[in-house]
Design a protein around this motif. Structure first.
Motif, mmCIF file in Angstrom:
data_model
loop_
_atom_site.group_PDB
_atom_site.id
_atom_site.type_symbol
_atom_site.label_atom_id
_atom_site.label_comp_id
_atom_site.label_asym_id
_atom_site.label_seq_id
_atom_site.Cartn_x
_atom_site.Cartn_y
_atom_site.Cartn_z
ATOM 1 N N TYR A 187 46.445 45.232 51.965
ATOM 2 C CA TYR A 187 46.664 45.367 50.527
ATOM 3 C C TYR A 187 45.401 45.874 49.860
ATOM 4 O O TYR A 187 44.314 45.885 50.462
ATOM 5 C CB TYR A 187 47.039 44.012 49.912
ATOM 6 C CG TYR A 187 45.921 42.984 50.021
ATOM 7 C CD1 TYR A 187 44.927 42.902 49.036
ATOM 8 C CD2 TYR A 187 45.812 42.135 51.118
ATOM 9 C CE1 TYR A 187 43.886 41.993 49.137
ATOM 10 C CE2 TYR A 187 44.779 41.230 51.231
ATOM 11 C CZ TYR A 187 43.815 41.153 50.239
ATOM 12 O OH TYR A 187 42.779 40.277 50.354
ATOM 13 N N LYS A 188 45.540 46.296 48.628
ATOM 14 C CA LYS A 188 44.342 46.581 47.829
ATOM 15 C C LYS A 188 44.527 45.961 46.441
ATOM 16 O O LYS A 188 45.652 45.861 45.931
ATOM 17 C CB LYS A 188 44.088 48.078 47.714
ATOM 18 C CG LYS A 188 45.136 48.868 46.968
ATOM 19 C CD LYS A 188 44.717 50.343 46.894
ATOM 20 C CE LYS A 188 45.793 51.163 46.156
ATOM 21 N NZ LYS A 188 45.426 52.590 46.089
ATOM 22 N N ILE A 189 43.402 45.534 45.882
ATOM 23 C CA ILE A 189 43.447 44.899 44.557
ATOM 24 C C ILE A 189 43.467 45.983 43.490
ATOM 25 O O ILE A 189 42.585 46.848 43.444
ATOM 26 C CB ILE A 189 42.237 43.966 44.363
ATOM 27 C CG1 ILE A 189 42.317 42.782 45.344
ATOM 28 C CG2 ILE A 189 42.189 43.456 42.917
ATOM 29 C CD1 ILE A 189 41.130 41.851 45.289
ATOM 30 N N ILE A 190 44.475 45.920 42.624
ATOM 31 C CA ILE A 190 44.617 46.901 41.548
ATOM 32 C C ILE A 190 43.863 46.447 40.300
ATOM 33 O O ILE A 190 43.169 47.215 39.659
ATOM 34 C CB ILE A 190 46.109 47.111 41.192
ATOM 35 C CG1 ILE A 190 46.909 47.519 42.425
ATOM 36 C CG2 ILE A 190 46.271 48.151 40.087
ATOM 37 C CD1 ILE A 190 46.462 48.806 43.065
ATOM 38 N N GLU A 191 44.005 45.149 39.970
ATOM 39 C CA GLU A 191 43.272 44.615 38.819
ATOM 40 C C GLU A 191 43.126 43.092 38.927
ATOM 41 O O GLU A 191 43.862 42.443 39.673
ATOM 42 C CB GLU A 191 43.965 44.986 37.496
ATOM 43 C CG GLU A 191 45.383 44.474 37.350
ATOM 44 C CD GLU A 191 45.990 44.809 35.995
ATOM 45 O OE1 GLU A 191 45.279 44.648 34.968
ATOM 46 O OE2 GLU A 191 47.167 45.211 35.957
ATOM 47 N N GLU A 192 42.158 42.540 38.200
ATOM 48 C CA GLU A 192 41.909 41.099 38.149
ATOM 49 C C GLU A 192 41.951 40.628 36.692
ATOM 50 O O GLU A 192 41.579 41.363 35.783
ATOM 51 C CB GLU A 192 40.533 40.768 38.739
ATOM 52 C CG GLU A 192 40.343 41.175 40.186
ATOM 53 C CD GLU A 192 38.989 40.725 40.740
ATOM 54 O OE1 GLU A 192 38.315 39.903 40.054
ATOM 55 O OE2 GLU A 192 38.604 41.178 41.828
ATOM 56 N N PHE A 193 42.379 39.393 36.496
ATOM 57 C CA PHE A 193 42.473 38.853 35.139
ATOM 58 C C PHE A 193 42.657 37.344 35.227
ATOM 59 O O PHE A 193 43.029 36.803 36.275
ATOM 60 C CB PHE A 193 43.657 39.468 34.388
ATOM 61 C CG PHE A 193 44.885 39.626 35.242
ATOM 62 C CD1 PHE A 193 45.742 38.565 35.454
ATOM 63 C CD2 PHE A 193 45.146 40.833 35.874
ATOM 64 C CE1 PHE A 193 46.849 38.693 36.265
ATOM 65 C CE2 PHE A 193 46.262 40.971 36.692
ATOM 66 C CZ PHE A 193 47.113 39.906 36.886
ATOM 67 N N LYS A 194 42.409 36.664 34.124
ATOM 68 C CA LYS A 194 42.634 35.210 34.071
ATOM 69 C C LYS A 194 44.134 34.926 33.938
ATOM 70 O O LYS A 194 44.880 35.731 33.363
ATOM 71 C CB LYS A 194 41.881 34.582 32.901
ATOM 72 C CG LYS A 194 40.398 34.387 33.157
ATOM 73 C CD LYS A 194 39.780 33.534 32.067
ATOM 74 C CE LYS A 194 38.320 33.209 32.398
ATOM 75 N NZ LYS A 194 37.722 32.327 31.371
ATOM 76 N N GLY A 195 44.532 33.762 34.427
ATOM 77 C CA GLY A 195 45.936 33.381 34.372
ATOM 78 C C GLY A 195 46.494 33.381 32.964
ATOM 79 O O GLY A 195 47.683 33.659 32.753
#
Length: 535
Positions: free
Chosen positions: A279-287
């Motif tokens: 897989y690859k990470i597209i974006e990160e964010f808080k819940g």
């Protein structure tokens, strides 16, 4: 003054003191001499007489005796009357062991009058032993003029207290998620639920919930109870932890999970540590950013439930198990219930999906699996979801699971209709009064008891049992008309039936004419939690 022997026998000396006290009627004389003085009232929680006194009783009894003697010596009149806790599961369990009874059906077949008569017969089983021990300890308390929580006047006083709570709008009917025994068809206390854990193998599913807003996005939640999935109403994430949107290299599909759970979802074998990730990470964010996002229901059972099928937040979500996205079935999980209630997905007095009957079988609401014991439906539910492409991966997990200590059936956590006393709305007043109370030692006031009051929830005071003080609530068939009775005399005035004993076998048949043209009102079948009446 008599000389004291160098070889004093303390047990013999104590017995001589007891004989002297009895000879001069020391306790009785003390009470008589203090009549007319200000009264010091000491509330003493009564023990059960179906078990022998142990160290805990002896220590507590000694402390209680010290307190009452202290205030007596300060010039107060201190009546001390022993009491007996007579109702509840401790008594019922003894009878069910004796009779070989394990289920609600067996109890009803045996008959509530017979069952309660058996309970009554053993209530005072060890009372003589208790009197011997309490007397030998030197405790001054009247054990002859005792009270019992099964006495009509005591039960009537419980009714009076409850009616006052009702009249002041401190009582409501709701549900509470409790450990539930399908074998005994009754909820258990948390203490009972912890008595019989076993290691079991259960299915573990990583289920995909399709986003409403993005056809190529789903949320992955983990569960070991597939049978609860038809009752799903929400997905819960931790508001402060980091989540990621990932793209699966092989399929191009996008999923959302907690970042800290990626290694668990995609474990890398030691020999392939240098292999590219799948897989690859597209974006990160808080819940928190996911709050309010909507997804499609897995099943149609409750698709019209208002406010459901959205992402909610809760700090109970952990980063050391699952995917960080928690499937919420409020009717079958205490944390699910709390989180869904806080988010407005359900209300205290609203309709909470709980499509499972007293024996643990699916009801009409889940037509596809109606009549099937829930644990037996796990396989069929898994097959269906796999066929629909909604299982990301699956396996089995061995973990510790609670079983009923009486019937040996696996416990379910289940929303049970209960009558509650409103505690949360008076919490500030309770905390305020706690500060006016003298505690010894002081830290109990500021720490242990303060924290207990601060975290107090509304109190579920009803139990679906038999040997106890019946709830004095008479209702119409539609539950809209409700009358609470506060005394034997009031029951007579309303029903025309006079009783001398308030146990279920004597009042369950009594009806009260409706004042709203709804026919006869019948008593709700529940009894009080014995902690309410002995508290």
């Amino acid at each position: 003054m008599d000389p004291v022997s160098e070889h004093l026998n303390f047990p013999e000396a104590e017995e001589q003191v007891l004989e002297y006290w009895e000879k001069i009627k020391a306790f009785e004389t003390c009470l008589k001499n203090s009549e007319g003085r200000p009264t010091y009232t000491f509330y003493d929680g009564p023990p059960f007489a179906t078990g022998l006194p142990h160290y805990g009783h002896i220590l507590a009894g000694t402390i209680k005796d010290t307190v009452t003697r202290f205030f007596s010596q300060k010039g107060y009149h201190v009546p001390r009357r022993f009491g007996w806790d007579c109702h509840g599961l401790p008594i019922e369990f003894e009878i069910e062991k004796e009779l070989g009874i394990k289920t609600k059906e067996q109890i009803l077949e045996y008959g509530i009058p017979n069952y309660n008569a058996k309970c009554r017969s053993i209530v005072m089983k060890y009372s003589d032993e208790w009197k011997k021990v309490v007397t030998r300890l030197g405790r001054w308390i009247d054990m002859d003029n005792n009270y019992k929580t099964m006495d009509t006047d005591f039960m009537e006083s419980v009714w009076a207290v409850f009616k006052k709570l009702w009249d002041n709008d401190h009582v409501y009917r709701g549900v509470k998620v409790m450990p539930y025994s399908t074998g005994c068809t009754t909820p258990l206390s948390n203490f009972e639920a912890g008595m019989n854990y076993k290691d079991v193998s259960d299915p573990e599913l990583y289920v995909t919930f399709q986003s409403v807003d993005d056809a190529n996005l789903s949320y992955i939640a983990w569960t070991t109870t597939p049978w609860t999935l038809p009752s799903n109403l929400a997905l819960c994430v931790h508001p402060d932890l980091i989540y990621v949107r990932i793209e699966i290299s092989e399929t191009g599909k996008h999923h959302i999970v907690m970042k800290d759970r990626l290694n668990a979802l995609f474990p890398v074998p030691k020999k392939k540590k240098k292999a590219p990730l799948p897989y690859k990470i597209i974006e990160e964010f808080k819940g928190e950013e996911l709050k309010g996002k909507r997804y499609e229901p897995l099943f149609d059972c409750f698709k019209d439930h208002e406010g459901a099928f959205q992402i909610i937040t809760g700090t109970y979500v952990k980063s050391d198990s699952g995917t960080g996205v928690v499937h919420q079935a409020p009717g079958f999980g205490e944390e699910d219930y709390k989180a869904a209630l806080a988010a407005g997905v359900i209300t205290k007095d609203g309709n909470i999906p709980c499509p499972v009957d007293e024996s643990g079988r699916f009801t009409e609401e889940v037509k596809e699996y109606k009549g099937i014991f829930v644990k037996d439906a796990d396989l069929e539910i898994t097959k269906r979801l796999k066929g629909e492409g909604k299982i990301f991966k699956s396996g089995r997990i061995t973990h510790s699971y609670p079983f009923c200590w009486r019937s040996e059936s696996p416990l379910l956590y289940k929303a049970v209709p209960c009558w509650f006393v409103k505690v949360e709305e008076i919490k500030e007043k309770l905390l305020e009064n706690n500060l006016k109370t003298k505690w010894v030692p002081e830290f109990v006031q500021t720490k242990r008891f303060h924290n207990w009051l601060k975290d107090a929830h509304d109190w579920a005071i009803s139990r679906s049992r038999y040997w106890g003080t019946p709830l004095p609530i008479w209702v119409s068939d539609d539950m809209e008309e409700r009358i609470v009775v506060g005394s034997v005399e009031e029951l007579y005035e309303l029903s025309g039936v006079r009783v001398t004993d308030l146990h279920r076998e004597n009042i369950d048949h009594i009806t009260i004419p409706s004042k709203q043209g709804k026919g006869d009102l019948h008593r709700v079948p529940d009894v009080f939690d014995c902690c309410f009446e002995s508290g």
